[in-house]
Design a protein around this motif. Structure first.
Motif, PDB file in Angstrom:
ATOM      1  N   ILE A  66      47.797  32.349 -30.421  1.00  0.00           N
ATOM      2  CA  ILE A  66      46.967  31.141 -30.496  1.00  0.00           C
ATOM      3  C   ILE A  66      46.850  30.708 -31.952  1.00  0.00           C
ATOM      4  O   ILE A  66      46.375  31.456 -32.804  1.00  0.00           O
ATOM      5  CB  ILE A  66      45.566  31.398 -29.906  1.00  0.00           C
ATOM      6  N   ARG A  67      47.290  29.494 -32.220  1.00  0.00           N
ATOM      7  CA  ARG A  67      47.221  28.888 -33.552  1.00  0.00           C
ATOM      8  C   ARG A  67      46.127  27.833 -33.490  1.00  0.00           C
ATOM      9  O   ARG A  67      46.223  26.884 -32.717  1.00  0.00           O
ATOM     10  CB  ARG A  67      48.562  28.272 -33.911  1.00  0.00           C
ATOM     11  N   GLU A  68      45.077  28.005 -34.311  1.00  0.00           N
ATOM     12  CA  GLU A  68      43.963  27.061 -34.352  1.00  0.00           C
ATOM     13  C   GLU A  68      43.929  26.438 -35.743  1.00  0.00           C
ATOM     14  O   GLU A  68      43.972  27.144 -36.737  1.00  0.00           O
ATOM     15  CB  GLU A  68      42.645  27.769 -34.063  1.00  0.00           C
ATOM     16  N   TRP A  69      43.855  25.123 -35.783  1.00  0.00           N
ATOM     17  CA  TRP A  69      43.846  24.428 -37.065  1.00  0.00           C
ATOM     18  C   TRP A  69      42.763  23.369 -37.075  1.00  0.00           C
ATOM     19  O   TRP A  69      42.285  22.930 -36.036  1.00  0.00           O
ATOM     20  CB  TRP A  69      45.205  23.813 -37.377  1.00  0.00           C
ATOM     21  N   TYR A  70      42.418  22.980 -38.289  1.00  0.00           N
ATOM     22  CA  TYR A  70      41.410  21.957 -38.483  1.00  0.00           C
ATOM     23  C   TYR A  70      42.107  20.611 -38.519  1.00  0.00           C
ATOM     24  O   TYR A  70      42.918  20.343 -39.401  1.00  0.00           O
ATOM     25  CB  TYR A  70      40.638  22.202 -39.773  1.00  0.00           C
ATOM     26  N   GLY A  71      41.841  19.789 -37.541  1.00  0.00           N
ATOM     27  CA  GLY A  71      42.481  18.482 -37.409  1.00  0.00           C
ATOM     28  C   GLY A  71      42.956  18.305 -35.981  1.00  0.00           C
ATOM     29  O   GLY A  71      42.936  19.230 -35.180  1.00  0.00           O
ATOM     30  N   GLY A  72      43.374  17.128 -35.635  1.00  0.00           N
ATOM     31  CA  GLY A  72      43.782  16.837 -34.261  1.00  0.00           C
ATOM     32  C   GLY A  72      45.231  17.162 -33.990  1.00  0.00           C
ATOM     33  O   GLY A  72      45.917  17.776 -34.792  1.00  0.00           O
ATOM     34  N   LYS A  73      45.676  16.749 -32.789  1.00  0.00           N
ATOM     35  CA  LYS A  73      47.080  16.905 -32.412  1.00  0.00           C
ATOM     36  C   LYS A  73      47.810  15.627 -32.723  1.00  0.00           C
ATOM     37  O   LYS A  73      47.263  14.556 -32.502  1.00  0.00           O
ATOM     38  CB  LYS A  73      47.189  17.210 -30.918  1.00  0.00           C
ATOM     39  N   PRO A  74      49.011  15.687 -33.186  1.00  0.00           N
ATOM     40  CA  PRO A  74      49.735  16.893 -33.578  1.00  0.00           C
ATOM     41  C   PRO A  74      49.113  17.517 -34.825  1.00  0.00           C
ATOM     42  O   PRO A  74      48.305  16.893 -35.504  1.00  0.00           O
ATOM     43  CB  PRO A  74      51.144  16.379 -33.877  1.00  0.00           C
ATOM     44  N   GLU A  75      49.519  18.759 -35.115  1.00  0.00           N
ATOM     45  CA  GLU A  75      48.975  19.442 -36.283  1.00  0.00           C
ATOM     46  C   GLU A  75      49.214  18.600 -37.532  1.00  0.00           C
ATOM     47  O   GLU A  75      50.301  18.064 -37.723  1.00  0.00           O
ATOM     48  CB  GLU A  75      49.633  20.819 -36.438  1.00  0.00           C
ATOM     49  N   PRO A  76      48.194  18.462 -38.380  1.00  0.00           N
ATOM     50  CA  PRO A  76      48.330  17.635 -39.588  1.00  0.00           C
ATOM     51  C   PRO A  76      49.473  18.107 -40.486  1.00  0.00           C
ATOM     52  O   PRO A  76      49.787  19.290 -40.523  1.00  0.00           O
ATOM     53  CB  PRO A  76      46.987  17.815 -40.306  1.00  0.00           C
ATOM     54  N   THR A  77      50.049  17.181 -41.207  1.00  0.00           N
ATOM     55  CA  THR A  77      51.101  17.538 -42.164  1.00  0.00           C
ATOM     56  C   THR A  77      50.532  17.748 -43.566  1.00  0.00           C
ATOM     57  O   THR A  77      51.217  18.282 -44.429  1.00  0.00           O
ATOM     58  CB  THR A  77      52.189  16.444 -42.217  1.00  0.00           C
ATOM     59  N   ASP A  78      49.271  17.344 -43.763  1.00  0.00           N
ATOM     60  CA  ASP A  78      48.644  17.582 -45.064  1.00  0.00           C
ATOM     61  C   ASP A  78      47.945  18.939 -45.058  1.00  0.00           C
ATOM     62  O   ASP A  78      47.801  19.587 -44.018  1.00  0.00           O
ATOM     63  CB  ASP A  78      47.686  16.443 -45.433  1.00  0.00           C
ATOM     64  N   CYS A  79      47.508  19.386 -46.206  1.00  0.00           N
ATOM     65  CA  CYS A  79      46.914  20.708 -46.415  1.00  0.00           C
ATOM     66  C   CYS A  79      45.732  20.962 -45.477  1.00  0.00           C
ATOM     67  O   CYS A  79      44.805  20.164 -45.410  1.00  0.00           O
ATOM     68  CB  CYS A  79      46.474  20.808 -47.884  1.00  0.00           C
ATOM     69  N   HIS A  80      45.780  22.085 -44.748  1.00  0.00           N
ATOM     70  CA  HIS A  80      44.695  22.453 -43.837  1.00  0.00           C
ATOM     71  C   HIS A  80      44.732  23.963 -43.584  1.00  0.00           C
ATOM     72  O   HIS A  80      45.723  24.629 -43.855  1.00  0.00           O
ATOM     73  CB  HIS A  80      44.801  21.684 -42.516  1.00  0.00           C
ATOM     74  N   ILE A  81      43.633  24.489 -43.049  1.00  0.00           N
ATOM     75  CA  ILE A  81      43.508  25.921 -42.789  1.00  0.00           C
ATOM     76  C   ILE A  81      43.891  26.227 -41.342  1.00  0.00           C
ATOM     77  O   ILE A  81      43.681  25.409 -40.453  1.00  0.00           O
ATOM     78  CB  ILE A  81      42.083  26.408 -43.131  1.00  0.00           C
ATOM     79  N   VAL A  82      44.469  27.425 -41.140  1.00  0.00           N
ATOM     80  CA  VAL A  82      44.911  27.855 -39.823  1.00  0.00           C
ATOM     81  C   VAL A  82      44.369  29.262 -39.553  1.00  0.00           C
ATOM     82  O   VAL A  82      44.430  30.131 -40.422  1.00  0.00           O
ATOM     83  CB  VAL A  82      46.456  27.882 -39.734  1.00  0.00           C
ATOM     84  N   LEU A  83      43.853  29.466 -38.344  1.00  0.00           N
ATOM     85  CA  LEU A  83      43.450  30.790 -37.860  1.00  0.00           C
ATOM     86  C   LEU A  83      44.445  31.156 -36.764  1.00  0.00           C
ATOM     87  O   LEU A  83      44.567  30.432 -35.773  1.00  0.00           O
ATOM     88  CB  LEU A  83      42.030  30.761 -37.306  1.00  0.00           C
ATOM     89  N   TYR A  84      45.167  32.248 -36.949  1.00  0.00           N
ATOM     90  CA  TYR A  84      46.196  32.642 -35.992  1.00  0.00           C
ATOM     91  C   TYR A  84      45.848  33.976 -35.350  1.00  0.00           C
ATOM     92  O   TYR A  84      45.550  34.952 -36.035  1.00  0.00           O
ATOM     93  CB  TYR A  84      47.569  32.740 -36.674  1.00  0.00           C
ATOM     94  N   THR A  85      45.885  33.994 -34.014  1.00  0.00           N
ATOM     95  CA  THR A  85      45.645  35.208 -33.244  1.00  0.00           C
ATOM     96  C   THR A  85      46.947  35.578 -32.548  1.00  0.00           C
ATOM     97  O   THR A  85      47.390  34.846 -31.651  1.00  0.00           O
ATOM     98  CB  THR A  85      44.541  34.991 -32.197  1.00  0.00           C
ATOM     99  N   PRO A  86      47.598  36.681 -32.948  1.00  0.00           N
ATOM    100  CA  PRO A  86      48.868  37.059 -32.326  1.00  0.00           C
ATOM    101  C   PRO A  86      48.693  37.361 -30.839  1.00  0.00           C
ATOM    102  O   PRO A  86      47.682  37.940 -30.428  1.00  0.00           O
ATOM    103  CB  PRO A  86      49.291  38.323 -33.087  1.00  0.00           C
ATOM    104  N   GLY A  87      49.700  36.986 -30.046  1.00  0.00           N
ATOM    105  CA  GLY A  87      49.665  37.240 -28.613  1.00  0.00           C
ATOM    106  C   GLY A  87      50.275  38.581 -28.268  1.00  0.00           C
ATOM    107  O   GLY A  87      50.916  39.241 -29.093  1.00  0.00           O
ATOM    108  N   ALA A  88      50.096  38.986 -27.009  1.00  0.00           N
ATOM    109  CA  ALA A  88      50.629  40.269 -26.525  1.00  0.00           C
ATOM    110  C   ALA A  88      52.147  40.324 -26.655  1.00  0.00           C
ATOM    111  O   ALA A  88      52.717  41.382 -26.947  1.00  0.00           O
ATOM    112  CB  ALA A  88      50.205  40.490 -25.077  1.00  0.00           C
ATOM    113  N   GLY A  89      52.812  39.189 -26.465  1.00  0.00           N
ATOM    114  CA  GLY A  89      54.264  39.137 -26.534  1.00  0.00           C
ATOM    115  C   GLY A  89      54.829  39.335 -27.935  1.00  0.00           C
ATOM    116  O   GLY A  89      56.027  39.515 -28.113  1.00  0.00           O
TER     117      GLY A  89
END
Length: 132
Positions: A66-89
Motif C-alpha cells: 500500500i502506497r499512501e501519498w499526500y495529494g489526489g489521484k493521479p499521484e502528484p509529480t511535484d515533491c510530496h511525502i509517501v508512506l509505504y506498507t509492503p505487502g505479503a507478496g
C-alpha cells in the motif's frame, strides 16, 4: 501512574501540539506530514499521517503493498511525502517513509525532520518533504 509522569506526558503532548501549530503557519506549500513515534524501550516505530485526511490517497500494488501519498489521484509529480506498507507478496516488513516527485529550478525533494520531541519513553519526529 505517578503525578509527575502524568504531568510530563501532558507537557509532552502540549509541546507536540504547539510544534504542529507553528509548522502549519509556515509559508511552504504543504506536501504532507507524517509523525514517526519511536518507543525508546522496545524500538518499535509507528507512523501517523497528519494534515487533511481527505488529502491522503492510497493505492495497492499487485503484491499487496500500500502506497499512501499526500495529494489526489493521479499521484502528484511535484515533491510530496509517501508512506509505504509492503505487502505479503513482497515479504511484508516495516513501513517506510520517503519523498517522491520533483522540484523546480534544480532543487531536490528531501525528507526533513521538521520537529522533534521526547519524553521518558518516546521520541516523536514530524517528517515532511521539502524542495531544497
Amino acid at each position: 501512574m505517578k503525578k509527575s509522569t502524568a504531568f510530563k506526558n501532558y507537557l509532552f503532548c502540549i509541546g507536540i501540539f504547539l510544534i504542529l501549530a507553528l509548522f502549519s503557519c509556515g509559508e511552504q506549500e504543504d506536501t504532507g506530514r507524517i509523525k514517526k513515534t519511536t518507543d525508546k524501550e522496545t524500538g518499535e516505530i509507528t507512523y501517523e499521517k497528519l494534515g487533511e485526511m481527505n488529502a491522503w490517497t492510497a493505492d495497492t500494488n499487485h503484491h499487496g503493498g500500500i502506497r499512501e501519498w499526500y495529494g489526489g489521484k493521479p499521484e502528484p509529480t511535484d515533491c510530496h511525502i509517501v508512506l509505504y506498507t509492503p505487502g505479503a507478496g513482497e515479504g511484508g516488513g516495516p513501513q517506510r517513509v520517503f519523498c517522491a516527485g520533483s522540484c523546480a529550478d534544480g532543487e531536490i525533494c528531501n525528507l526533513k525532520e521538521i520537529s522533534t520531541a521526547e519524553s521518558d519513553d518516546k521520541k516523536v519526529v514530524t517528517l515532511a518533504c521539502r524542495c531544497e
